[in-house]
Structures are given as C-alpha cells and as structure tokens.
Scaffold this active site. Structure first.
Site, mmCIF file in Angstrom:
data_model
loop_
_atom_site.group_PDB
_atom_site.id
_atom_site.type_symbol
_atom_site.label_atom_id
_atom_site.label_comp_id
_atom_site.label_asym_id
_atom_site.label_seq_id
_atom_site.Cartn_x
_atom_site.Cartn_y
_atom_site.Cartn_z
ATOM 1 N N HIS A 3 3.324 -1.217 -68.719
ATOM 2 C CA HIS A 3 3.246 -2.680 -68.898
ATOM 3 C C HIS A 3 1.776 -3.063 -68.963
ATOM 4 C CE1 HIS A 3 4.952 -6.866 -67.922
ATOM 5 N NE2 HIS A 3 3.646 -7.034 -67.931
ATOM 6 N N HIS A 37 -1.104 -5.409 -71.327
ATOM 7 C CA HIS A 37 -1.363 -6.387 -72.390
ATOM 8 C C HIS A 37 -2.517 -5.854 -73.244
ATOM 9 C CE1 HIS A 37 1.535 -9.149 -70.680
ATOM 10 N NE2 HIS A 37 1.038 -8.853 -69.492
ATOM 11 N N GLU A 67 -3.651 -18.982 -70.017
ATOM 12 C CA GLU A 67 -2.913 -20.015 -69.285
ATOM 13 C C GLU A 67 -3.818 -21.098 -68.702
ATOM 14 O OE1 GLU A 67 -0.518 -17.629 -66.695
ATOM 15 O OE2 GLU A 67 0.890 -17.170 -68.288
ATOM 16 N N HIS A 76 6.922 -7.140 -61.373
ATOM 17 C CA HIS A 76 6.289 -8.002 -60.361
ATOM 18 C C HIS A 76 7.187 -8.134 -59.126
ATOM 19 C CE1 HIS A 76 4.070 -8.879 -63.953
ATOM 20 N NE2 HIS A 76 4.805 -9.873 -64.383
ATOM 21 N N ARG A 106 5.920 -9.654 -55.833
ATOM 22 C CA ARG A 106 5.061 -10.834 -55.941
ATOM 23 C C ARG A 106 5.219 -11.827 -54.795
ATOM 24 N NH1 ARG A 106 5.313 -13.476 -61.301
ATOM 25 N NH2 ARG A 106 3.834 -14.871 -60.340
ATOM 26 N N ASP A 108 -0.006 -4.034 -65.349
ATOM 27 C CA ASP A 108 -0.168 -5.376 -65.932
ATOM 28 C C ASP A 108 -1.604 -5.518 -66.452
ATOM 29 O OD1 ASP A 108 0.698 -7.836 -66.804
ATOM 30 O OD2 ASP A 108 0.851 -8.744 -64.813
ATOM 31 N N SER A 132 -4.210 -11.861 -67.046
ATOM 32 C CA SER A 132 -5.205 -12.651 -66.316
ATOM 33 C C SER A 132 -4.814 -12.749 -64.846
ATOM 34 C CB SER A 132 -5.355 -14.043 -66.929
ATOM 35 O OG SER A 132 -4.157 -14.761 -66.816
HETATM 36 ZN ZN ZN Z 1 4.492 -10.742 -66.234
#
Ligand code: ZN
Length: 387
Positions: free
Chosen positions: A59, A61, A68, A222, A225, A283, A287
């Site tokens: 995972h 990016h 965001e 996540h 989290r 991840d 950000s």
């Molecule tokens: Zn996510």
C-alpha cells in the site's frame, strides 16, 4: 550467477545456515556447501548476515497522495532510493482521496517506471470512491486486461472522506472484484481504507455474513488507527478476516491513541489471531499531518516506505516476537494474500529478491531485487532516473 555463502536463512521460517545460488533473476538452489568454478559466479561471503525475502509493501502512494490541505499539500512521488533503503523490492501502488488529479493511468506509468528501475510493481485500480473509477471501464476489465492490476483500492469506508457507499453498493463492488480475480487468476482483493467512523468494519462483517463472498476478498488497512477499530480488528481477524497495519505514523497520532504496529502485532498474536492473517504496509508517500496540542497544523510530513521494516525490526527487538514470525507480515503473508507468485519466500524457483540483515543489529546491509544488487555493504548502488 550470484552465490551468497554462509547466510543465516529466514525463508521467512528459520532454516539455518546455507548458501543461496541465483541466476536469471531467480533463486536456483538454497543449501549448505554449494561450490562452483569462480569464473562463472560472483561469490559473496554472507557470514554474519541474515538472508530474508525482499520486502513487499502492499500500500504505497507511488505517484504521491495527500492534497487534503489544498494543492500545495499534494505529496511527491516515491523515489527508488527510498524503496532500496527500506529493503522494499515489491510495491503495490494505489491512489487515495484524490482520484481527479491522480489517475489510474498515471499510477500504471509510475508502476512501470519503478519496474524499469529494478523493483517488482503492482497496483490497485480505483481510489477512495464508489463507484470505482477504473482504467478500462470496469473492475473486471482492469483485472483481466492490465497485468499490473491485482485488485481494487484503496476504497474508503467509515470515513468522512468516503463516498458513503451503501451495503448493496459495496457488496456489488466486492462481487465484481471477485469475478475479475477469479477470471484473471489474481487476488481481486479490495484494499479497504478504514476511517475513524463508528461504523468500523460493520459493512465488511455484514457482507461476509449475508453474502457468499468470503473474508479473503477484503484487506482492511489502518487497523490500528484507534483503539476501538483495533479491538474490532482482533475479533474480525480471529473470525478469519485479514487485517493490515500502517507503519507510517507521527507522534501526534500515537498520542491520540493509534496502536503502534509493534505492540499491535504482539497483542493480536497474544489474543490468538492466526499470524497468517496479518500484514504491515507503509502507506508510503501518503500525507501525515502533524498537529500541536491545540490542534493547529504544525507541519505536514510524508509517509515513508522505510517505516515498513523499521516496524518489523521494532516488533522483534522491543516486543520479543520471533524474527521468523514478524517477517511474515511483510513477506510470505502479503505474497499469499495478494497472490504474488515467486514473491515473499526464499526458495528454489522463487524470484531472487533478497534482503541481507546484520545479524546483531538487524540493520539492512544488502538488497537484491530480481537478482540485481541495489544495495551492498550498506551502500546504495542504484538511483532513480532523476535522483
Ligand atoms: Zn488510507
């Protein structure tokens, strides 16, 4: 040909001291006492080093994510050298919140670029939204026609940024992904971004209970989290569900109750979760907003793929989880769950993706991907095109 002599092999199961012979990007043999004429082979003494499968980061990016906090907060693309420093030899790229300025076509191009630079890459189609925005018009077509696409994601649930998909919409999405996966021989899995919302995993649990779609169709991420999602995740995983921890974090998240990956893995194992059901991903390039005590944005950080093995190393060194068990969450488990053939194991016939660790410090000493040295003696040997 490459011959690594006297490595302590974790395949990821501990199999003892052996030599590893690789050629043509594959591992040919793993056994003690392999001897070959010097003229044909690069022989490297790996005594004092642990050989483990190249890490799989499921995972990332890779084209950048974020955005965001407005356009200026869009995060940069993954650099090859970050993957190398993190021992990551296989990457699965995905989009996140933004499916307008980030596209599946851009993701495919970046995946191909990283492949050309030496990694093995795959990708998810879609982003947070339902209906899924695909590359070729449908999830099934993407899975059947685009080699690198192995599933759908990251689709958001229980999050204020999701498209608030209904049970029926999400079940239909899962069904399409399942058919595409079956027809293409791929995982067809849905990587599900879990938000902080109270509904937690309820949509997934209901699909598994009320339809014929099995739990293996979903990889919710996540999972640590917040404490409530983590506790629900334990019950979900004990019932056969798959769960993924995110290793990129900032101190503020942990202060707010995020469960550290190392402690989370330890607690899930202690609670009786099958270790095979757990994965870690970074991840990376997502950000990470860092807020001060008054909730004001202090700065934005970017997730790093180097956090992936750092979390596994911490699990071994501070939580006492055996190396062979901890390694599974970034090697054999994602390879099996994502159906990445030849990945995640050290075995004859597997791809020659090998990370060498210092036996004392567990620091990354060497990285080999598809039989090629990317890092040797702690020195990166390869850089990306614009590094
Ligand atoms: Zn996510």
């Amino acid at each position: 040909m490459l011959l690594l002599k006297n490595a302590d092999v974790y395949a990821p199961a501990a199999t003892g001291r052996a030599d590893i012979l690789a050629a043509g990007g594959r591992i040919l043999r793993i056994e003690p006492g392999i001897r070959l004429p010097q003229a044909y082979v690069e022989e490297v003494d790996a005594a004092g080093l642990i050989a483990v499968p190249g890490f799989i980061d499921g995972h990332v990016h890779i084209t950048g994510g974020g955005g965001e906090g407005g356009y200026a907060t869009r995060t940069p693309e993954l650099l090859l050298s970050d993957a190398i420093r993190g021992g990551v030899t296989t990457v699965v790229g995905c989009l996140g919140t933004d499916g307008i300025t980030r596209t599946p076509a851009g993701l495919l191009a970046k995946a191909r670029a990283l492949d050309e630079e030496g990694l093995s890459t795959f990708m998810y189609t879609g982003h947070y939204a339902v209906p899924v925005q695909t590359l070729t018009g449908s999830i099934e077509r993407d899975l059947l026609l685009i080699d690198k696409i192995i599933g759908v994601g990251e689709v958001a649930l229980s999050d204020h940024r999701s498209t608030q998909p209904t049970f029926e919409e999400f079940a239909r999405l899962a069904a399409e992904a399942r058919r595409g996966g079956i027809l293409s021989g791929k995982a067809g899995i849905i990587n599900v971004h879990m938000g902080d919302g109270r509904r937690g995993l309820s949509v997934l649990r209901r699909i598994i209970e009320d339809t014929e779609i099995p739990a293996t169709q979903f990889l919710p991420t996540h999972i640590g989290r917040n404490p409530a999602l983590f506790e629900e995740g334990i019950a979900y995983a004990k019932a056969g569900g798959l769960v993924d921890f995110t290793t990129s974090t900032v101190p503020a998240f942990l202060d707010e109750g995020e469960v550290k990956c190392s402690a989370g893995l330890r607690r899930m194992l202690d609670a009786g979760v099958d270790a095979a059901n757990i994965t870690f991903t970074s991840d990376g390039q997502g950000s990470l907003p860092d807020f001060d005590g008054q909730g004001r944005l202090r700065r934005l950080d970017v997730g790093r793929v180097t956090s992936l093995f750092a979390a596994v190393r911490e699990t071994v060194r501070t939580e006492g989880v055996p190396l062979a068990t901890a390694l599974r969450v970034i090697t054999a488990n994602p390879a099996r769950i994502l159906k990445l053939r030849g990945k995640g194991v050290l075995a004859a016939g597997a791809d020659a993706d090998i990370v060498l660790l210092d036996a004392e410090s567990l620091e990354i000493d060497g990285v080999i991907a598809k039989g090629r040295w990317l890092m040797k003696g702690r020195q990166p040997l390869v850089r990306g095109a614009f590094e």
